[in-house]
Write an enzyme that holds these catalytic residues in place. Structure first.
Site, PDB file in Angstrom:
ATOM      1  N   TYR A 198      35.688  10.640   1.379  1.00  0.00           N
ATOM      2  CA  TYR A 198      36.249   9.544   0.924  1.00  0.00           C
ATOM      3  C   TYR A 198      36.364   9.356  -0.667  1.00  0.00           C
ATOM      4  O   TYR A 198      35.335   9.913  -1.026  1.00  0.00           O
ATOM      5  CB  TYR A 198      35.408   8.249   1.427  1.00  0.00           C
ATOM      6  CG  TYR A 198      35.671   7.719   2.960  1.00  0.00           C
ATOM      7  CD1 TYR A 198      37.072   7.581   3.398  1.00  0.00           C
ATOM      8  CD2 TYR A 198      34.588   7.427   3.662  1.00  0.00           C
ATOM      9  CE1 TYR A 198      37.223   7.097   4.360  1.00  0.00           C
ATOM     10  CE2 TYR A 198      34.574   6.906   4.681  1.00  0.00           C
ATOM     11  CZ  TYR A 198      36.259   6.704   5.324  1.00  0.00           C
ATOM     12  OH  TYR A 198      36.518   6.092   6.617  1.00  0.00           O
ATOM     13  N   ASN A 250      35.874   1.548   3.910  1.00  0.00           N
ATOM     14  CA  ASN A 250      34.441   1.221   4.666  1.00  0.00           C
ATOM     15  C   ASN A 250      33.324   1.645   4.047  1.00  0.00           C
ATOM     16  O   ASN A 250      32.570   1.697   2.933  1.00  0.00           O
ATOM     17  CB  ASN A 250      34.673   1.169   6.191  1.00  0.00           C
ATOM     18  CG  ASN A 250      33.189   0.676   6.910  1.00  0.00           C
ATOM     19  OD1 ASN A 250      32.411   0.231   6.077  1.00  0.00           O
ATOM     20  ND2 ASN A 250      33.608   0.515   7.984  1.00  0.00           N
ATOM     21  N   ALA A 251      32.687   3.032   4.854  1.00  0.00           N
ATOM     22  CA  ALA A 251      31.825   3.969   4.174  1.00  0.00           C
ATOM     23  C   ALA A 251      30.424   3.161   3.953  1.00  0.00           C
ATOM     24  O   ALA A 251      29.652   3.659   3.252  1.00  0.00           O
ATOM     25  CB  ALA A 251      32.318   4.689   3.035  1.00  0.00           C
ATOM     26  N   GLU A 252      30.340   1.817   4.272  1.00  0.00           N
ATOM     27  CA  GLU A 252      29.304   1.217   3.826  1.00  0.00           C
ATOM     28  C   GLU A 252      28.972   0.977   2.539  1.00  0.00           C
ATOM     29  O   GLU A 252      27.763   0.913   2.060  1.00  0.00           O
ATOM     30  CB  GLU A 252      27.896   1.591   4.806  1.00  0.00           C
ATOM     31  CG  GLU A 252      27.918   1.462   6.337  1.00  0.00           C
ATOM     32  CD  GLU A 252      29.129   2.408   7.226  1.00  0.00           C
ATOM     33  OE1 GLU A 252      29.869   1.878   7.850  1.00  0.00           O
ATOM     34  OE2 GLU A 252      28.713   3.577   6.874  1.00  0.00           O
ATOM     35  N   GLU A 296      36.507  10.812  12.317  1.00  0.00           N
ATOM     36  CA  GLU A 296      35.099  10.760  12.475  1.00  0.00           C
ATOM     37  C   GLU A 296      34.286  10.797  13.746  1.00  0.00           C
ATOM     38  O   GLU A 296      34.919  10.005  14.648  1.00  0.00           O
ATOM     39  CB  GLU A 296      34.952   9.326  11.749  1.00  0.00           C
ATOM     40  CG  GLU A 296      35.300   9.020  10.314  1.00  0.00           C
ATOM     41  CD  GLU A 296      35.124   7.559   9.716  1.00  0.00           C
ATOM     42  OE1 GLU A 296      34.184   7.041  10.344  1.00  0.00           O
ATOM     43  OE2 GLU A 296      35.803   7.174   8.952  1.00  0.00           O
ATOM     44  N   TYR A 312      21.652   8.445   6.858  1.00  0.00           N
ATOM     45  CA  TYR A 312      22.499   8.427   8.003  1.00  0.00           C
ATOM     46  C   TYR A 312      21.861   9.300   9.254  1.00  0.00           C
ATOM     47  O   TYR A 312      22.539   9.379  10.158  1.00  0.00           O
ATOM     48  CB  TYR A 312      23.806   8.926   7.591  1.00  0.00           C
ATOM     49  CG  TYR A 312      25.061   8.219   8.456  1.00  0.00           C
ATOM     50  CD1 TYR A 312      25.667   6.971   7.983  1.00  0.00           C
ATOM     51  CD2 TYR A 312      25.586   8.779   9.648  1.00  0.00           C
ATOM     52  CE1 TYR A 312      26.532   6.431   8.835  1.00  0.00           C
ATOM     53  CE2 TYR A 312      26.450   8.310  10.289  1.00  0.00           C
ATOM     54  CZ  TYR A 312      27.178   6.940   9.952  1.00  0.00           C
ATOM     55  OH  TYR A 312      27.787   6.604  10.577  1.00  0.00           O
ATOM     56  N   ASN A 351      42.193   2.760   6.537  1.00  0.00           N
ATOM     57  CA  ASN A 351      41.032   3.112   7.266  1.00  0.00           C
ATOM     58  C   ASN A 351      40.861   1.920   8.349  1.00  0.00           C
ATOM     59  O   ASN A 351      40.581   0.733   7.901  1.00  0.00           O
ATOM     60  CB  ASN A 351      39.922   3.415   6.457  1.00  0.00           C
ATOM     61  CG  ASN A 351      38.790   4.093   7.471  1.00  0.00           C
ATOM     62  OD1 ASN A 351      39.037   4.925   8.178  1.00  0.00           O
ATOM     63  ND2 ASN A 351      37.854   3.370   7.432  1.00  0.00           N
ATOM     64  N   GLU A 352      40.821   2.433   9.571  1.00  0.00           N
ATOM     65  CA  GLU A 352      40.279   1.495  10.727  1.00  0.00           C
ATOM     66  C   GLU A 352      40.829  -0.094  10.499  1.00  0.00           C
ATOM     67  O   GLU A 352      40.164  -0.848  10.801  1.00  0.00           O
ATOM     68  CB  GLU A 352      38.870   1.518  10.482  1.00  0.00           C
ATOM     69  CG  GLU A 352      38.159   2.654  10.848  1.00  0.00           C
ATOM     70  CD  GLU A 352      36.486   2.489  10.577  1.00  0.00           C
ATOM     71  OE1 GLU A 352      35.931   3.435  11.348  1.00  0.00           O
ATOM     72  OE2 GLU A 352      35.965   1.904   9.718  1.00  0.00           O
TER      73      GLU A 352
END
Length: 562
Positions: free
Chosen positions: A142, A187-189, A336, A404, A247-248
């Protein structure tokens, strides 16, 4: 045939192994892919050499700028020559079974790393070398727009930890294809999902064709695209294999389709000619009409266990039939795939529990399931999680640690999960024909002692040579039907490697074949041993003992496997 599994390195679930031992263990792996330890493969062909194309530019050198080039870091560099660093232009194509480079099939086996989540660029090389040693042939990145730009219309910073060019050059040196995922939203938090903070107070939807927001998004894609364009495999510049658009997006209504289409058309217009795709959330079938969106194929993410690492795990299900409804002509690509779970602020679990939630046993089951479902392009999210430095983490779903529960811990220790991921890579390297395989009739499980077993069978479709007359390379995979079951289980299956004139009573074929295990005392032999040059053996010709004569089978008290 019993169900057996093992780890190549003596690792506990969360214990560490020395880097030198792991790198030595990985030294024999060439560009590999994914498979599973509870899997059998039968084939005679060796792995194909890396594809090559006509030379169009000078091969990538260790450094490009003299002694002050940051690539000349004094560290040991990778020495793999592959299509991403040979300086030659390559064609990326695909069919329903797999991606191809210059016509050669590729099993894409990747792990996710976020370059800003390490202390400094010096750690990039170490992480990529660990991934290469673990058998991965690709890495997914990302890119965090908000980290590179602080004001609308302002400059973009690509220095230090933000040096994307250096990152891609290291990946090329270390022999890894790159899946580039620059958003704009990722996203990717992370804070605002990667969007810049200056967009916070805008009234219009930030992920839309609103003129101001779309203009800023295009500026970002142009800036990052100028760098990525220099590293595309399609013109010999590097190892970037594909590019993800957005993304998403949770809905594929008309406005969002127009947004995705506008981004894709812009990316193509700035010199990007590698394949483009969108990552659909959870195999929902959104944005599956790729051609209408100026994309190339459909892909999705899947986290089968969910994210409540303090609660019960969900079941692993099947996906091939549903995927084929959406994408009958492109590879089964999980953009993913669950490599751990994030730990939200205030969650009743920590990174160690997230690791146990997605432990080595799950990783094996998940690997076998994906092989059985024809997944030939795959990315673990995450391979290494890292740290949310400063205020980069999302307040709602992450804090300082982004460990993670990944196979490589936040402090870059190696775990038993990475050893299992390496097992999967090694088996796929040994059976590259998996990339052409179609589903076959699953073998009937016999003599079951333990829990219910799910069986898979796949058969190569590219007319590769086989170890049996009239047969084809094949893969058999087995896992416990209840993916959370831990019952010790033994079973047998019948193997009929050649073509049969009749259909067996159990639907597996092979009527008239001996229906007893070859170790059964009911089997006796007449004749003598002779040596035969067996050109169909895996790994090349060998001299194998062969009984000349015929087998006699007496009555067997119970059928077993043959």
């Amino acid at each position: 045939m019993g169900h057996r599994s093992h780890s190549p390195l003596p690792l506990g679930p969360r214990s560490a192994v020395s880097r030198s031992a792991f790198l030595r263990a990985g030294a024999s792996l060439t560009v590999p892919a994914v498979a599973g330890p509870a899997v059998l493969g039968a084939s005679s062909a060796q792995a194909s050499p890396a594809p090559r194309g006509p030379a169009t530019s000078v091969p990538t050198a260790p450094g490009r700028g003299g002694d002050d080039d940051p690539l000349e870091d004094g560290l040991v560099h990778g020495s793999s020559l592959f299509p991403g660093n040979d300086g030659q232009a390559h064609e990326v194509t695909w069919d329903a079974r797999s991606f191809r480079i210059d016509g050669e099939r590729l099993h894409l086996y990747a792990g996710e790393i976020h370059p800003w989540r390490v202390p400094a660029p010096a750690q990039w090389r170490e992480l990529l070398q660990l991934m290469r040693a673990a058998g991965f042939n690709a890495v997914s990145f990302y890119f965090f727009w908000g980290l590179h730009q602080s004001e609308s219309g302002g400059p973009f910073d690509f220095t230090g930890i933000k040096d994307v060019d250096l990152l891609l050059r290291i990946a090329e040196q270390e022999g890894l294809f790159v899946i580039a995922r620059p958003g704009p939203y990722v996203n990717a938090e992370i804070s605002m999902g990667g969007l810049p903070a200056y967009m916070t107070n805008r009234a219009a939807s930030l992920r839309s064709t609103d003129p101001q927001n779309l203009a800023d998004s295009k500026d970002w894609l142009s800036a990052i695209g100028e760098i990525i364009a220099r590293h595309q495999i399609t013109d010999g510049g590097g190892s970037v294999l594909m590019w993800q658009i957005e993304n998403e997006l949770i809905d594929d209504d008309a406005p969002r389709k127009e947004f995705v289409r506008a981004l894709a058309q812009h990316v193509r217009g700035i010199g990007i000619d590698v394949p483009l795709f969108h990552n659909d959330y959870g195999l929902g079938g959104r944005f599956r009409d790729s051609a209408d969106l100026d994309l190339d194929f459909y892909a999705y993410d899947h986290y089968p266990l969910g994210f409540d690492a303090g609660g019960p795990r969900r079941q692993i299900g099947e996906a091939e039939d549903q995927f084929r409804e959406y994408a009958p002509e492109s590879p089964h690509f999980i953009t993913e795939s669950q490599g751990g779970a994030f730990t939200p602020w205030g969650a009743p679990f920590d990174a160690a529990q997230a690791f146990e939630f997605t432990d080595p046993a799950f990783t094996r089951q998940w690997g076998v399931r994906n092989l059985g479902n024809g997944v030939t392009a795959f990315n673990y999210y995450m391979a290494f999680g890292g740290t949310n430095w400063g205020f980069t983490g999302s307040p709602s779903s992450g804090f300082t640690s982004y460990d993670y529960g990944a196979a490589i811990t936040e402090d870059r220790l190696l775990t038993g999960k990475l050893a299992v991921q390496k097992e999967l890579a090694a088996l796929q390297e040994a059976l590259p024909q998996i990339t052409s395989m179609a589903p076959g009739a699953a073998p009937v499980v016999r003599d079951l002692d333990g829990a219910e077993v799910t069986a898979y069978a796949r058969i190569a479709t590219d007319s590769e040579p086989s170890a049996s007359d009239g047969g084809a390379p094949r893969l058999l995979g087995f896992r416990l039907a209840d993916s959370n079951d831990e019952t010790d289980t033994r079973f047998a299956v019948r193997l009929v490697l050649g073509a049969s004139d009749e259909e067996g009573d159990d639907g597996t074929g092979g009527a008239g074949q001996p229906d007893a295990d070859d170790a059964d005392p009911a089997i006796t032999y007449e004749g003598s041993w002779t040596a035969q040059d067996d050109a169909a053996a895996f790994g090349g010709p060998c001299i194998a003992p062969r009984r000349r004569g015929r087998a006699r089978a007496g009555r067997s008290p119970a059928p077993a496997s043959t």
